[in-house]
Structures are given as structure tokens and as C-alpha cells.
Design a protein around this motif. Structure first.
Motif, mmCIF file in Angstrom:
data_model
loop_
_atom_site.group_PDB
_atom_site.id
_atom_site.type_symbol
_atom_site.label_atom_id
_atom_site.label_comp_id
_atom_site.label_asym_id
_atom_site.label_seq_id
_atom_site.Cartn_x
_atom_site.Cartn_y
_atom_site.Cartn_z
ATOM 1 N N UNK A 28 -0.193 6.499 2.851
ATOM 2 C CA UNK A 28 -1.111 7.642 2.169
ATOM 3 C C UNK A 28 -1.198 7.560 0.644
ATOM 4 N N UNK A 29 -2.382 7.689 0.180
ATOM 5 C CA UNK A 29 -2.621 7.919 -1.236
ATOM 6 C C UNK A 29 -1.809 9.195 -1.562
ATOM 7 N N UNK A 30 -1.265 9.236 -2.827
ATOM 8 C CA UNK A 30 -0.612 10.401 -3.324
ATOM 9 C C UNK A 30 -1.619 10.604 -4.581
ATOM 10 N N UNK A 31 -2.096 11.852 -4.581
ATOM 11 C CA UNK A 31 -2.925 12.074 -5.745
ATOM 12 C C UNK A 31 -2.334 13.403 -6.567
ATOM 13 N N UNK A 102 15.302 -4.458 0.588
ATOM 14 C CA UNK A 102 14.955 -5.758 1.024
ATOM 15 C C UNK A 102 13.559 -6.135 1.118
ATOM 16 N N UNK A 103 12.785 -6.344 2.033
ATOM 17 C CA UNK A 103 11.221 -6.986 1.924
ATOM 18 C C UNK A 103 10.559 -5.646 2.600
ATOM 19 N N UNK A 104 10.792 -4.562 2.642
ATOM 20 C CA UNK A 104 10.153 -3.523 3.264
ATOM 21 C C UNK A 104 8.777 -3.167 2.547
ATOM 22 N N UNK A 105 8.888 -3.375 1.485
ATOM 23 C CA UNK A 105 7.690 -3.149 0.749
ATOM 24 C C UNK A 105 6.403 -3.892 1.116
ATOM 25 N N UNK A 106 6.648 -5.149 2.120
ATOM 26 C CA UNK A 106 5.565 -5.763 2.770
ATOM 27 C C UNK A 106 4.656 -4.831 3.436
ATOM 28 N N UNK A 107 5.084 -3.673 4.139
ATOM 29 C CA UNK A 107 4.230 -2.842 4.551
ATOM 30 C C UNK A 107 4.223 -1.305 4.313
ATOM 31 N N UNK A 108 5.243 -0.932 3.389
ATOM 32 C CA UNK A 108 5.470 0.360 3.091
ATOM 33 C C UNK A 108 5.069 0.293 1.607
ATOM 34 N N UNK A 109 3.797 0.784 1.534
ATOM 35 C CA UNK A 109 3.080 0.732 0.136
ATOM 36 C C UNK A 109 1.835 1.727 0.203
ATOM 37 N N UNK A 110 1.504 2.237 -0.812
ATOM 38 C CA UNK A 110 0.378 3.206 -0.919
ATOM 39 C C UNK A 110 0.046 3.383 -2.517
ATOM 40 N N UNK A 111 -1.268 4.180 -2.550
ATOM 41 C CA UNK A 111 -1.666 4.175 -4.062
ATOM 42 C C UNK A 111 -1.058 5.615 -4.329
ATOM 43 N N UNK A 112 -0.879 5.532 -5.813
ATOM 44 C CA UNK A 112 -0.699 6.714 -6.433
ATOM 45 C C UNK A 112 -1.945 7.081 -7.675
ATOM 46 N N UNK A 113 -2.604 8.270 -7.453
ATOM 47 C CA UNK A 113 -3.764 8.491 -8.227
ATOM 48 C C UNK A 113 -3.505 9.710 -9.186
ATOM 49 N N UNK A 114 -3.168 9.267 -10.616
ATOM 50 C CA UNK A 114 -3.122 10.271 -11.620
ATOM 51 C C UNK A 114 -4.398 10.985 -12.340
ATOM 52 N N UNK A 115 -4.739 12.107 -11.750
ATOM 53 C CA UNK A 115 -5.796 12.708 -12.423
ATOM 54 C C UNK A 115 -5.776 13.058 -13.816
#
Ligand code: C2O
Length: 547
Positions: A28-31, A102-115
Motif C-alpha cells: 500500500x501507498x502511505x500518504x 535478507x532479501x525480503x524487499x524484493x516483494x515487500x515495498x511500497x510508496x510513501x507520499x509526503x504532501x
């Protein structure tokens, strides 16, 4: 509440279970709003340890929420939760989050948007803001890659695809349905929040017929400039604008966007291209099937692999916005300069081991010939509690161990057998720190995207060949250097960065190519607390995981 859990996902003709957050891939994107207090509870719903890092968030005095396993926290164990608490101060734009173990970031990632608190510093009205996350996909499980690398001293297999928002795009087998499509309206301007979450490759990105305007990198505004393509290293983010103005009657209204690697390496290497499409509303494209792979023409201005001239020119155009409202706070003087050589190494194979690196040896990687070993505990906690530091030490060498001259010398002779250990260096609160990163890699085929936690830095200079204090400091940009959290150190060259070390804590510094981090291309620094209460690290939260 964010739950790390397994989910079955089909890509490239087969199905596999991947680690996800809230069942989404990408996550999920964290805004958030500039200045906001953020609390994110992460629950580990799987049977392996995990942590999450908020890449680029400064974490002012809240190092406990930074996330790198065994640096600022012990992992969140199966079934446990940990609430990351931090305030978003002095940053606005695009960042991202990812697992940091480890290499978990291969699939565990998402966007952060700072307004931003204030309106954008560009006047064009924005029709929509679209996160674009580049990733890499492996058909085989990725969680164990690091274990194998440790066991055999080997390199990882190359990925099987690059992805845009988790989708490989129709140039890959079985992927026609897994192609990213963005609908646009003629005449409107769109913002792409681009994140390179790929593990091991710098990428070029372009959209056929469309010009991109770069306005912000790593959550700090730039002087806007137009470009036909961008180059982005793993770890970096770039916010660009484009106007949908290519809807002429001789076009179908369908345009290819594409990302492919900047550099090739001699190791098994994925040289494929991920594509997506822009589709104009009210054009033929709306009722048309996507073109067959053999009919797809890549954007002609997408730079070729190994286009160093393009990459160098592109990077040189990035400048801090440097307005009254957003001044460029680059330190004009420095209190301390640390020179760090970056090497890939070959280590002799210990007796009784099978090594699958190169020539029967193990791969390693190091900074100043010091290969980083993660301790079995949280360095930040040991530092905070003043435990006698048997687990780490603060004597990281602050100059290269050898006089460096890597031009024309067989680098293999310089790069054998690094020292292994957990060494960092320490600076007083408020130190104006300069770090010169000098590439020396044997085989010399890669940039190294060096990422620093807890601070942004200013890239005051870059160059090819050997860094020369006299000559090169005279050419520094101390007016409007770009402000970032990840710098691509040019291959066979150097980058000089300046940091206001004003965030007490323990900060990881590492290559954002995952294979290099696994080999030990990392170190870190401790910023001691200052004398004023506001210059001290806050106490650890109660739910901080234990090792
Ligand atoms: Cu994006 Cu240490 O990480």
C-alpha cells in the motif's frame, strides 16, 4: 495496521507465494502530510523475522523507527508487532518503504507520499499523481538468496523480469495481462512518483513521444528541467511531470513507457525491458488490443545500455531548487572528511568450504577494505544503553588502507581478503561531515548507489578516476548541489557528499544493490547526542523488539 503475510501471485507463467503487506503487491501507498506524526503498526504474520524501513525519512531523534535489522532494531519476530512512530519533518515529495532484512524487499515495498504544507513550487495544475514503482521479479523464492550467498560466497541468480508496479509488461512470456496501463486525458499534466525498488539495477526510463520534467528527487525539490529519459538507481526516487499533448490524428493514442538497465555486468544479468502504456481517453487506443510483442517499438529516446554519456549528463542536471522558501543548506565548511574506498573483493575459500564465487573464491565487498558483518543484536540499543561494545566498534578506518590508484592497475591485486567485522565511526552532534566515496571495484562495471540513513546529504562533486583533494574540492558545487539520500557513485570514479550530522543515533550506510549489501558493502556512523535536550535521541519505545 500492516500485516506481513504470504500471498500466492502469478507472474511469468507460474505461481508462487510471496511476502506481501496487507495482501498487496506492491504494498500500500502511505500518504502523509509534511509535519505529521505517523504511527504504523507492523504485525509479522509469517514464520520468519521481518523489519520495515521508511527509506529516506529522516527519523529525527527517532532512530528506533528506522528499521534496518540489527542496526537500529532487532527483527519483529513471528506473531509479534512493532509500532513505528516518527514525525515527517522538513521533507515533501516521494519516498518509499521496504523490508530491511535478507532479501525480503524484493516483494515487500511500497510508496510513501509526503504532501507539502505549501503549494507545489511549480504552477501547472496536476490532474493526477501516479506512483510508478520499478521492481525485479524472480521465479524462484528470494528469501533464501542471502543465505546461499553467505554459504557459498556466491552471487545471486539474476532476476527473471523487471516490473512496473509489480507488472512485468507484455514483452515477457505470459505477461500480456500483467501490463501497467495508465489512462490520460489530452491536455492534462500528470505527476509520476517514480521509485526504483529494483534490487540490483540502475534503470533508464522514458515514455514514447513525451518529455518528462524533473521537479523533485528523494523528497527534495529540484530546479525543474526537461528530459527525454531519466536514470534512477535502486533506492532513489524522482518525481516528474508530463503533459499529455501527443494526441494527434496520426497517432493511435497509445504510447509505450519502458524501463531497462543502465549497466550490464559480467555476472548473470537480466538485460530485459519492462514496459507499460499510456492510453489517451477518447482515442482508438480505448478499443484496441495491445500490440503484439513483435510490434512493440520502444521509445527511441530510451538510452541504450551502457550509455554513460547520457547517464552522466542526466545526473549533472540535478540541482537543488535553492529558493528562499527551500534554501539549500549545504555546509560551506567541513569539520571532518572521511574518504571511503568501495571495493568488491575476492576472499580465499576457507578450508572445508565449497566456494562458488569466482575462481573458487568467495565474493565479498567492503568500504575501506572493511566488510560489514551484521551483529546479533541492535547496535542502536547497545549504543543507547552504553553497553560495552563487544558487538561492534567505532574504529572504522576513516581513510583508505592503501594509497589508491586504481586507474590502469589490475584491481584484482588490491582487492583480496578484506577484514570482516562490525565497524562504524562516530561524530559529535552537529559535525559538518564530508564523505568522499571512491569506487575501486574489480571488474569495474557498476555504479554503487550508496544510501545513508537518518540524513539527507548534498552531492557537492562527482568525477571519474581518482579523487584529488586539491583539484576536486576547488570544483565543488556549494551553491545548489542536489540533496538526496542515495548517490550513484560513478563507476571508476568518486562522489563527494556533505552532511549536517544533526540527527543523534546509529545510521546505516550501504550500497543499495542488494547483492553488494549482502557481501558486506556497508558501514555506518554514530551521531552522538548533543548537549541540549532537543539534540538527544529519544528513549526507545516500549514495544521495541528484543533479539
Ligand atoms: Cu532503502 Cu538501508 O535502505
Amino acid at each position: 495496521m500492516r500485516l506481513v503475510e504470504w500471498k500466492n501471485v502469478r507472474r511469468l507463467c507460474s505461481r508462487k507465494a510471496i511476502l506481501t503487506v496487507n495482501g498487496e503487491f506492491p504494498g500500500p501507498t502511505i500518504a502523509v502530510n509534511e509535519g505529521e506524526n505517523v504511527e504504523i503498526k507492523v504485525t509479522n504474520g509469517v514464520s520468519i523475522n521481518t523489519t520495515i524501513h521508511w527509506h529516506g525519512i529522516k527519523q529525527l531523534r527517532t532512530g528506533w523507527a528506522d528499521g534496518p535489522a540489527y542496526v537500529t532494531q532487532c527483527p519483529v519476530r513471528p506473531g509479534q508487532s512493532y509500532t513505528y512512530k516518527f514525525t515527517v519533518t522538513g521533507q515533501r515529495g516521494t519516498l518509499w518503504w521496504h523490508a530491511h532484512i535478507a532479501w525480503q524487499r524484493a516483494t515487500v515495498y511500497g510508496a510513501i507520499v509526503i504532501y507539502p504544507r505549501m503549494p507545489y513550487p511549480f504552477s501547472t495544475p496536476i490532474e493526477a499523481e501516479i506512483p510508478i514503482l520499478f521492481g525485479e521479479w524472480w521465479n524462484l523464492p528470494v528469501e533464501g538468496i542471502e543465505d546461499d550467498m553467505n554459504k557459498y560466497g556466491s552471487g545471486p541468480n539474476s532476476s527473471d523480469a523487471y516490473t512496473i508496479n509489480g507488472l512485468p509488461g507484455s514483452l515477457y512470456p505470459c505477461s500480456a495481462k500483467d501490463t501497467f496501463i495508465q489512462t490520460v486525458e489530452s491536455g492534462r499534466t500528470y505527476m509520476l512518483r517514480i521509485i526504483n525498488a529494483a534490487l540490483n539495477d540502475e534503470l533508464f526510463f522514458a515514455i514514447a513521444n513525451h518529455t518528462l520534467t524533473v521537479v523533485e528527487i528523494d523528497a527534495s525539490y529540484t530546479k525543474p528541467f526537461d528530459t527525454e529519459a531519466i536514470m534512477i538507481t535502486p533506492g532513489q526516487t524522482s518525481t516528474v511531470l508530463f503533459t499529455a499533448n501527443q494526441d494527434n490524428h496520426d497517432s493511435t493514442g497509445l504510447f509505450v513507457m519502458a524501463a531497462r538497465p543502465y549497466l550490464t555486468t559480467v555476472f548473470p544479468f537480466d538485460n530485459s525491458t519492462t514496459i507499460g502504456f499510456l492510453k489517451y481517453k477518447g482515442t482508438m487506443a480505448e478499443n484496441m488490443a495491445l500490440p503484439k510483442p513483435s510490434d512493440i517499438v520502444l521509445p527511441h529516446h530510451l538510452p541504450r545500455m551502457e550509455d554513460h554519456a547520457y547517464a552522466t549528463k542526466y545526473v549533472s542536471q540535478l540541482k537543488s531548487i535553492g529558493t528562499k522558501q527551500y534554501p539549500c543548506n549545504v555546509p560551506s565548511k567541513v569539520d571532518k572528511r572521511v574518504i571511503i574506498t568501495i571495493s568488491l573483493n575476492l576472499q580465499d575459500c576457507p578450508a572445508n568450504q565449497t566456494c562458488k564465487g569466482y575462481n573458487g573464491k568467495r565474493f565479498a565487498a567492503s568500504m575501506n577494505n572493511q566488510s560489514f558483518v551484521r551483529p546479533p543484536t541492535s547496535i542502536l540499543e547497545w549504543h543507547y544503553r552504553n553497553y560495552s561494545s563487544v558487538k561492534y566498534s567505532s574504529d572504522f578506518p576513516q581513510n583508505p588502507p592503501n594509497v589508491f590508484d586504481y586507474t590502469g592497475v589490475d584491481p584484482l591485486t588490491h582487492n583480496l581478503n578484506p577484514n570482516f567485522g562490525t565497524k562504524l565511526f562516530a561524530v559529535e552532534y552537529g559535525t559538518r561531515l564530508e564523505i568522499v566515496l571512491q569506487d575501486t571495484s574489480f571488474l569495474n562495471l557498476e555504479n554503487h548507489p550508496i544510501h545513508i540513513h537518518g540524513h539527507n546529504f548534498f552531492i557537492v562533486g562527482t568525477g571519474f578516476g581518482n579523487y584529488d583533494v586539491e583539484k576536486d574540492t576547488a570544483r565543488y558545487n556549494l551553491v545548489d548541489p542536489p540533496e538526496r539520500n542515495t548517490v550513484g557513485v560513478p563507476m571508476g570514479g568518486w562522489a563527494a557528499i556533505r552532511i549536517n550530522a544533526d540527527n543523534p543515533g546509529v545510521w546505516f550506510m550501504h550500497c543499495h544493490l542488494e547483492e553488494h549489501t549482502s557481501w558486506g558493502l556497508a558501514s555506518g556512523f554514530i551521531v552522538k547526542s548533543g548537549t541540549k535536550p532537543t539534540q538527544r535521541l529519544l528513549p526507545p519505545p516500549e514495544d521495541l523488539p528484543a533479539c
